[in-house]
Scaffold this motif. Structure first.
Motif, mmCIF file in Angstrom:
data_model
loop_
_atom_site.group_PDB
_atom_site.id
_atom_site.type_symbol
_atom_site.label_atom_id
_atom_site.label_comp_id
_atom_site.label_asym_id
_atom_site.label_seq_id
_atom_site.Cartn_x
_atom_site.Cartn_y
_atom_site.Cartn_z
ATOM 1 N N HIS A 1 0.837 -1.210 0.000
ATOM 2 C CA HIS A 1 0.000 0.000 0.000
ATOM 3 C C HIS A 1 0.869 1.257 0.000
ATOM 4 N N GLU A 2 1.902 1.265 0.846
ATOM 5 C CA GLU A 2 2.782 2.428 0.910
ATOM 6 C C GLU A 2 3.568 2.606 -0.392
ATOM 7 N N MET A 3 3.947 1.503 -1.013
ATOM 8 C CA MET A 3 4.609 1.588 -2.317
ATOM 9 C C MET A 3 3.682 2.211 -3.357
ATOM 10 N N GLY A 4 2.380 1.955 -3.188
ATOM 11 C CA GLY A 4 1.401 2.510 -4.104
ATOM 12 C C GLY A 4 1.425 4.021 -4.141
ATOM 13 N N HIS A 5 1.732 4.634 -3.007
ATOM 14 C CA HIS A 5 1.795 6.097 -2.977
ATOM 15 C C HIS A 5 2.929 6.617 -3.859
ATOM 16 N N TYR A 6 4.021 5.871 -3.872
ATOM 17 C CA TYR A 6 5.135 6.291 -4.733
ATOM 18 C C TYR A 6 4.868 5.889 -6.179
ATOM 19 N N GLY A 7 4.372 4.664 -6.368
ATOM 20 C CA GLY A 7 4.115 4.172 -7.714
ATOM 21 C C GLY A 7 3.089 5.005 -8.455
ATOM 22 N N LYS A 8 2.122 5.556 -7.736
ATOM 23 C CA LYS A 8 1.092 6.400 -8.338
ATOM 24 C C LYS A 8 1.478 7.888 -8.359
ATOM 25 N N GLY A 9 2.704 8.175 -7.926
ATOM 26 C CA GLY A 9 3.186 9.556 -7.981
ATOM 27 C C GLY A 9 2.568 10.475 -6.950
ATOM 28 N N HIS A 10 2.048 9.907 -5.859
ATOM 29 C CA HIS A 10 1.357 10.730 -4.867
ATOM 30 C C HIS A 10 2.282 11.702 -4.150
ATOM 31 N N ILE A 11 3.528 11.286 -3.936
ATOM 32 C CA ILE A 11 4.467 12.168 -3.234
ATOM 33 C C ILE A 11 4.721 13.429 -4.063
ATOM 34 N N PRO B 1 -11.821 20.013 3.934
ATOM 35 C CA PRO B 1 -12.584 19.035 3.130
ATOM 36 C C PRO B 1 -11.969 18.783 1.759
ATOM 37 N N ILE B 2 -11.411 19.825 1.137
ATOM 38 C CA ILE B 2 -10.783 19.659 -0.178
ATOM 39 C C ILE B 2 -9.522 18.819 -0.060
ATOM 40 N N ASN B 3 -8.677 19.173 0.906
ATOM 41 C CA ASN B 3 -7.427 18.428 1.102
ATOM 42 C C ASN B 3 -7.689 16.963 1.410
ATOM 43 N N ASN B 4 -8.670 16.705 2.247
ATOM 44 C CA ASN B 4 -8.956 15.329 2.630
ATOM 45 C C ASN B 4 -9.648 14.549 1.518
ATOM 46 N N PHE B 5 -10.422 15.230 0.679
ATOM 47 C CA PHE B 5 -11.015 14.569 -0.488
ATOM 48 C C PHE B 5 -9.912 14.058 -1.420
ATOM 49 N N ILE B 6 -8.919 14.916 -1.665
ATOM 50 C CA ILE B 6 -7.786 14.525 -2.514
ATOM 51 C C ILE B 6 -7.018 13.373 -1.869
ATOM 52 N N SER B 7 -6.806 13.469 -0.563
ATOM 53 C CA SER B 7 -6.072 12.426 0.156
ATOM 54 C C SER B 7 -6.813 11.095 0.101
ATOM 55 N N ARG B 8 -8.122 11.115 0.292
ATOM 56 C CA ARG B 8 -8.900 9.867 0.245
ATOM 57 C C ARG B 8 -8.828 9.235 -1.139
ATOM 58 N N HIS B 9 -8.833 10.077 -2.183
ATOM 59 C CA HIS B 9 -8.704 9.560 -3.555
ATOM 60 C C HIS B 9 -7.358 8.855 -3.731
ATOM 61 N N MET B 10 -6.294 9.467 -3.218
ATOM 62 C CA MET B 10 -4.966 8.858 -3.325
ATOM 63 C C MET B 10 -4.892 7.558 -2.537
ATOM 64 N N GLU B 11 -5.533 7.521 -1.389
ATOM 65 C CA GLU B 11 -5.527 6.294 -0.581
ATOM 66 C C GLU B 11 -6.273 5.169 -1.293
ATOM 67 N N ARG B 12 -7.345 5.502 -1.994
ATOM 68 C CA ARG B 12 -8.058 4.482 -2.770
ATOM 69 C C ARG B 12 -7.167 3.929 -3.875
ATOM 70 N N GLU B 13 -6.426 4.813 -4.528
ATOM 71 C CA GLU B 13 -5.501 4.369 -5.571
ATOM 72 C C GLU B 13 -4.425 3.465 -4.986
ATOM 73 N N ALA B 14 -3.928 3.818 -3.793
ATOM 74 C CA ALA B 14 -2.897 2.999 -3.140
ATOM 75 C C ALA B 14 -3.465 1.650 -2.717
ATOM 76 N N ASP B 15 -4.730 1.610 -2.301
ATOM 77 C CA ASP B 15 -5.371 0.332 -1.966
ATOM 78 C C ASP B 15 -5.452 -0.577 -3.189
ATOM 79 N N ALA B 16 -5.829 0.007 -4.339
ATOM 80 C CA ALA B 16 -5.911 -0.785 -5.575
ATOM 81 C C ALA B 16 -4.531 -1.282 -5.980
ATOM 82 N N TYR B 17 -3.535 -0.416 -5.844
ATOM 83 C CA TYR B 17 -2.153 -0.772 -6.176
ATOM 84 C C TYR B 17 -1.680 -1.921 -5.286
#
Length: 407
Positions: free
Chosen positions: A269-279, A339-355
């Protein structure tokens, strides 16, 4: 103080209290529903949630009330006079002001910080931290933050003085390289101040993580475990850093309490954050957002200063005494953009879950990991909708488990 300004401040605090009441009502109703839907959740988890909600409410009021009191009581102006002394330079004035301001802020917030971070965690069996360790971390954090801020505060204030109408733009543009720099140096030089980072003791586990890194095409990342068991019984892992400083970090509690498949699931999951370019996306969004934020701070703080009619003890925005004003306005906009920041963060977390599932092909481990993470931290399957929108940077445990089951 202008009558309209007093009215605006009064209305804001009334609305803030109404918001707190609305959230508390929503949260208590949500807990009543959870008791029906999830009869196996312990009463201890609900008590912990209620205690944290009380702390959240108090902190939310204090983050606006305390900087306002610095301004309206003239305390900020008095600190500035002490800092200026007999004509000290802007650098020394800022240095002394920040030290005094930070000390007062530390003292004011210490009771609730001690209760929430130490007393409450021990009461609910979530902490291993000694009192000495609590004080160590508190003082290290205070010393580091205060020292760095006191060294650099002269720079934005010199820009305010030299470019009264454009300082916000220069500070916003400078934020991007600063964010990149902090992301680079923090893992290597700042984090080790607070905890000990070592190689993973289990060589087979390290090899398994290496294979995952190769599969994710980030094999040049380092792998560490950190001694968080000194402080907590909860679990976590994260990926941090950029360029040569990027690394996977596992809390030692995570390694101790999860099995091999579950540890690999968390790591993936944590690798997903890097793999999806979240950082890097986070850095770019942070830089762009800083420009907008600085503009809003510039316009709002200027309006507040004009409407204050000198009642704050200063009339120029570049006065060092305006620091609480900047803190107040920053807190205001951070609250409303949450709310905006957390909406973006939740989207990234969903991507990391899929990854995570794509990388491990193990949804069962993902589900069992999520259950353990929330049970060990006395978490609930979900908060109320309003709390989720405003404060949740991750999808709820309920949502994530359902996602893993369907994936």
């Amino acid at each position: 103080m202008d009558r309209n300004l007093s009215l605006v401040i009064g209305i804001f605090f009334i609305l803030l209290i109404c918001f707190i009441i609305l959230v508390l009502i929503s949260e208590y109703r949500n807990m009543d529903n959870l008791k029906i839907e999830y009869p196996n959740i312990s009463e201890k988890a609900y008590d912990y949630r209620k205690s944290n909600l009380n702390i959240w409410a108090i902190n939310l009021i204090l983050k606006f009330l305390i900087p306002l009191l610095f301004l309206t009581t003239g305390l900020s102006q008095k600190i500035e006079r002490i800092a200026i002394g007999s004509g000290r330079s802007l650098f020394l004035t800022g240095f002394i002001y920040i030290i005094i301001f930070s000390l007062i802020d530390l003292i004011l917030f210490l009771p609730i910080d001690f209760y929430s971070s130490f007393v409450l965690k021990h009461r609910f069996g979530l902490s291993n931290q000694s009192l000495g360790r609590f004080l160590e971390l508190l003082l290290k954090s205070f010393a580091l933050n205060t020292f760095v801020l006191s060294l650099i505060i002269w720079f934005p204030y010199s820009l305010m003085h030299k470019y009264p109408n454009r300082w916000w733009l220069y500070l916003g543009l400078l934020s991007l390289p600063v964010i990149v720099f902090l992301n680079f140096i923090s893992p290597m030089y700042v984090d080790p101040i607070f905890n000990k980072y070592t190689a993973i003791e289990d060589s087979e586990l390290e090899e398994d993580i290496r294979l995952l890194l190769e599969k994710a095409n980030i094999e040049n990342a380092e792998i560490f475990q950190v001694d968080k068991s000194r402080d907590t019984k909860e679990m976590n892992a994260y990926m941090t850093g950029v360029f040569k400083s990027k690394r996977i970090v596992l809390w030692d509690t995570t390694i101790e309490k999860l099995n091999r498949r579950e540890i690999l699931s968390v790591t993936a999951h944590e690798m997903g954050h890097y793999g999806k370019g979240h950082i890097w996306k986070g850095i770019l969004l942070g830089g762009f957002g800083s420009i907008i934020l600085m503009y809003l701070v510039y316009k709002t703080s200027t309006w507040l200063l004009i409407k204050s009619n000198g009642s704050f003890g200063f009339r120029k925005i570049y006065s060092i005494a305006s620091i609480p004003l900047m803190v107040l306005v920053l807190n205001f906009y951070m609250f409303f953009t949450s709310p905006i920041n957390n909406f973006i963060s939740r989207h990234m977390e969903r991507e990391a879950d899929a990854y995570e599932i794509q990388l491990t092909e193990d949804s069962e481990a993902a589900i069992s990991t999520m259950l353990k993470l929330y049970e060990e931290s006395l978490g609930l399957p979900r908060p109320s909708n309003i709390f989720k929108i405003w404060y949740h940077s991750h999808p709820t445990a309920e949502e994530r488990i359902e996602f893993f089951r369907k994936y």
